[in-house]
Design a protein around this motif. Structure first.
Motif, short mmCIF file in Angstrom:
data_model
loop_
_atom_site.label_atom_id
_atom_site.label_comp_id
_atom_site.label_asym_id
_atom_site.label_seq_id
_atom_site.Cartn_x
_atom_site.Cartn_y
_atom_site.Cartn_z
N LEU A 170 53.00 46.33 51.09
CA LEU A 170 51.81 45.69 50.52
C LEU A 170 50.65 46.08 51.41
CD1 LEU A 170 53.41 42.19 49.97
CD2 LEU A 170 52.47 43.57 48.12
N LYS A 171 49.94 47.12 51.02
CA LYS A 171 48.84 47.59 51.88
C LYS A 171 47.51 47.12 51.28
CE LYS A 171 46.82 52.00 53.30
NZ LYS A 171 46.07 52.35 52.10
N LEU A 172 46.84 46.26 52.00
CA LEU A 172 45.53 45.74 51.60
C LEU A 172 45.57 45.13 50.19
CD1 LEU A 172 43.51 48.73 53.07
CD2 LEU A 172 43.84 46.49 54.10
N VAL A 173 46.63 44.39 49.94
CA VAL A 173 46.79 43.70 48.65
C VAL A 173 46.62 42.19 48.84
CG1 VAL A 173 48.47 43.12 46.84
CG2 VAL A 173 48.30 45.47 47.67
N HIS A 198 37.86 52.83 50.55
CA HIS A 198 38.06 51.98 51.71
C HIS A 198 39.54 51.85 52.04
CE1 HIS A 198 38.90 47.86 53.26
NE2 HIS A 198 37.96 48.18 54.12
N ASP A 199 40.37 51.63 51.01
CA ASP A 199 41.79 51.41 51.24
C ASP A 199 42.51 52.69 51.68
OD1 ASP A 199 41.24 48.89 50.51
OD2 ASP A 199 42.25 48.94 48.56
N ASN A 200 42.03 53.83 51.20
CA ASN A 200 42.70 55.09 51.55
C ASN A 200 42.36 55.57 52.95
OD1 ASN A 200 44.02 55.28 49.14
ND2 ASN A 200 42.36 56.38 48.14
N LEU A 226 54.14 50.79 42.26
CA LEU A 226 54.02 49.76 41.23
C LEU A 226 52.56 49.31 41.16
CD1 LEU A 226 55.36 47.46 39.37
CD2 LEU A 226 55.13 46.06 41.39
N ASP A 227 52.00 49.33 39.97
CA ASP A 227 50.64 48.80 39.80
C ASP A 227 50.46 48.40 38.35
OD1 ASP A 227 47.65 48.45 39.99
OD2 ASP A 227 47.99 49.30 41.97
N LEU A 228 49.31 47.85 38.04
CA LEU A 228 49.03 47.41 36.68
C LEU A 228 48.99 48.62 35.72
CD1 LEU A 228 46.19 44.86 37.52
CD2 LEU A 228 48.54 44.32 36.85
N GLY A 269 53.56 47.57 35.94
CA GLY A 269 54.15 46.24 35.90
C GLY A 269 53.25 45.21 36.54
N ASP A 270 53.85 44.05 36.80
CA ASP A 270 53.12 42.93 37.38
C ASP A 270 53.93 42.38 38.55
OD1 ASP A 270 51.90 40.57 38.02
OD2 ASP A 270 51.74 39.84 35.97
N MET A 271 53.35 42.49 39.75
CA MET A 271 54.10 42.10 40.96
C MET A 271 54.44 40.61 40.98
SD MET A 271 51.04 42.54 43.68
CE MET A 271 49.43 41.80 43.43
N PHE A 272 53.78 39.81 40.13
CA PHE A 272 54.12 38.38 40.08
C PHE A 272 55.41 38.16 39.28
CE2 PHE A 272 49.66 38.14 41.19
CZ PHE A 272 49.66 37.12 42.13
N CYS A 315 53.75 48.42 46.53
CA CYS A 315 53.40 47.41 45.53
C CYS A 315 51.87 47.24 45.51
CB CYS A 315 54.11 46.12 45.94
SG CYS A 315 53.79 44.77 44.84
N GLY A 316 51.27 47.40 44.34
CA GLY A 316 49.81 47.44 44.27
C GLY A 316 49.33 48.73 44.91
N GLY A 317 50.09 49.80 44.64
CA GLY A 317 49.87 51.07 45.34
C GLY A 317 48.78 51.95 44.74
C1 LIG Z 1 42.86 46.56 46.94
S1 LIG Z 1 43.91 47.55 45.99
C2 LIG Z 1 45.03 48.23 47.21
C3 LIG Z 1 45.50 49.57 46.80
C4 LIG Z 1 46.51 50.27 47.72
N1 LIG Z 1 47.57 49.41 48.17
C5 LIG Z 1 45.86 50.96 48.89
O1 LIG Z 1 46.00 50.52 50.02
O2 LIG Z 1 45.18 51.98 48.67
C6 LIG Z 1 44.93 46.32 45.18
C7 LIG Z 1 45.83 46.91 44.13
O3 LIG Z 1 46.65 45.85 43.57
C8 LIG Z 1 46.78 46.09 42.18
N2 LIG Z 1 47.19 44.86 41.47
C9 LIG Z 1 46.44 43.78 41.19
N3 LIG Z 1 47.15 42.86 40.53
C10 LIG Z 1 48.40 43.38 40.39
C11 LIG Z 1 49.59 42.90 39.81
N4 LIG Z 1 49.63 41.70 39.24
N5 LIG Z 1 50.69 43.67 39.85
C12 LIG Z 1 50.65 44.91 40.43
N6 LIG Z 1 49.55 45.42 41.02
C13 LIG Z 1 48.43 44.67 41.00
C14 LIG Z 1 45.40 46.56 41.79
O4 LIG Z 1 45.39 47.21 40.54
C15 LIG Z 1 45.06 47.49 42.95
O5 LIG Z 1 45.48 48.82 42.73
#
Ligand SMILES: C[S@@+](CC[C@H](N)C(=O)[O-])C[C@H]1O[C@@H](n2cnc3c(N)ncnc32)[C@H](O)[C@@H]1O
Length: 334
Positions: free
Chosen positions: A234-237, A152-154, A200-202, A220-223, A177-179
């Protein structure tokens, strides 16, 4: 349910393999269904044609069914850059666990639950969705949800690159971020090979991401911290998170980018709720908001909601770059 049935039977793939048009007898044979099911298949296809999933050619001697751009996304095994197979988004959305959560909505409303407020899904099933504990509830659900969300996101990046040529033009560096597994960034690099890109992602996501010479993967952790770049995307995050969490994430983004004068910006790709694109688009945005309400702690937001979050996170200004279908692209400036 009819759509789920059609993807589970692989009807779109069968029509594609039969040359792009198929009669009912063709389909019954291709799908290895008992002949006695032909009249039932006719009824199913009649509904799916009326719902805009397939096209019927009823002027032909024998009625045939064809794919349209929507059912094309449900064809398996297509090797094309901008094709994302959406079967798992369909099967996840009508999975038993999602449906049960939706059916429990009235009970959830009546309960005086304490903050942080669990979603109806979490309240009913005891674990959140898209979380490391989801597989303890059901491994197959976890698998199809992850695949469905990724597909869905892609879906959008090709359109964004075509429609918003200025968005990435001239950028020196970008952190997605959350990529996820880097699919978006790899598409951006094909169009703009000179941008220094970081994903950056988990850790569990980065561990499974395909390697790429030009992509810097950071677990890493975006928080806590976001890899510095001229722009953070931040795409669909953010739709997955509460307003308070969005403020925290955007505060980290602000630390990662330079000043506006030096070209610093955050690129947000999300639904911007609003009726301006007509009732069908608005309804589909609101249905996505209901989905967020049932399965996450997040929500979809209108422009006022977004503005409030940007101000709280210390940003000076923003610009809605474009609206594409139900989604929009916002540039936010420090
Ligand atoms: C709905 S997906 C969106 C993926 C991507 N941005 C896209 O559009 O295809 C949300 C992403 O956020 C990541 N995520 C969740 N918590 C996170 C955190 N604390 N730090 C970094 N990434 C995180 C998830 O692992 C996931 O890959």
């Amino acid at each position: 349910m009819a759509l789920k049935c059609s993807v589970e039977l692989h009807i779109p793939t069968a029509i594609h393999n039969l040359g792009g048009a198929a009669s009912l007898p063709d389909l019954v044979t291709a799908l290895s269904l008992p002949q006695s099911k032909l009249p039932f298949l006719r009824r199913l296809m009649r509904l799916l044609v009326t719902s805009g999933i397939f096209v019927a050619d009823s002027n032909a001697e024998v009625e045939t069914y064809r794919l349209n751009p929507l059912s094309w996304l449900l064809v398996e095994g297509v090797e094309a850059e901008d094709h994302t197979y959406q079967k798992y988004f369909v099967t996840a959305t009508v999975s038993r666990h999602y449906l049960e959560a939706g059916l429990s909505l009235a009970d959830w409303f009546k309960k005086d639950l304490h903050a942080p407020l669990p979603s109806p899904f979490e309240e009913l099933h005891g674990v959140p969705l898209v979380h490391e504990t989801t597989k303890l509830l059901d491994e197959e659900l976890d698998r199809i949800v992850n695949k469905g969300v990724a597909a869905h996101d892609n879906l959008a990046i090709g359109t964004i690159l075509r429609e918003c040529i200025d968005l990435f033009k001239g950028l020196r560096s970008l952190t997605d971020c959350g990529g996820g597994d880097g699919t978006t960034v790899r598409a951006i690099l094909r169009a703009y090979p000179n941008i220094k890109c970081t994903v950056l992602d988990l850790p569990k996501v980065i561990e499974n991401a395909p390697t790429h010479d030009l992509v810097n993967y950071v677990a890493g952790d975006m928080f806590h911290t976001i890899s510095p770049a001229q722009a953070v995307m931040l795409k669909l995050v953010l739709h997955f998170w509460t307003d308070e969490d969005c403020v925290k994430i955007l505060e980290q983004c602000r630390k990662a980018i330079p000043s506006r004068e030096e070209g610093g910006k955050v690129i947000i790709i999300e639904i911007i709720l609003g009726p301006s694109m007509g009732p069908i688009m608005y309804e589909s945005q609101l249905l996505m908001d209901m989905l967020m309400m049932v399965i996450t702690r997040g929500r979809q937001r209108d422009e006022n909601d977004w503005r409030e979050i940007f101000v709280k996170a210390g940003y000076s200004n923003y610009k809605i770059v474009k609206k594409i279908g139900t989604r929009g692209i916002i540039e936010v400036y420090p």
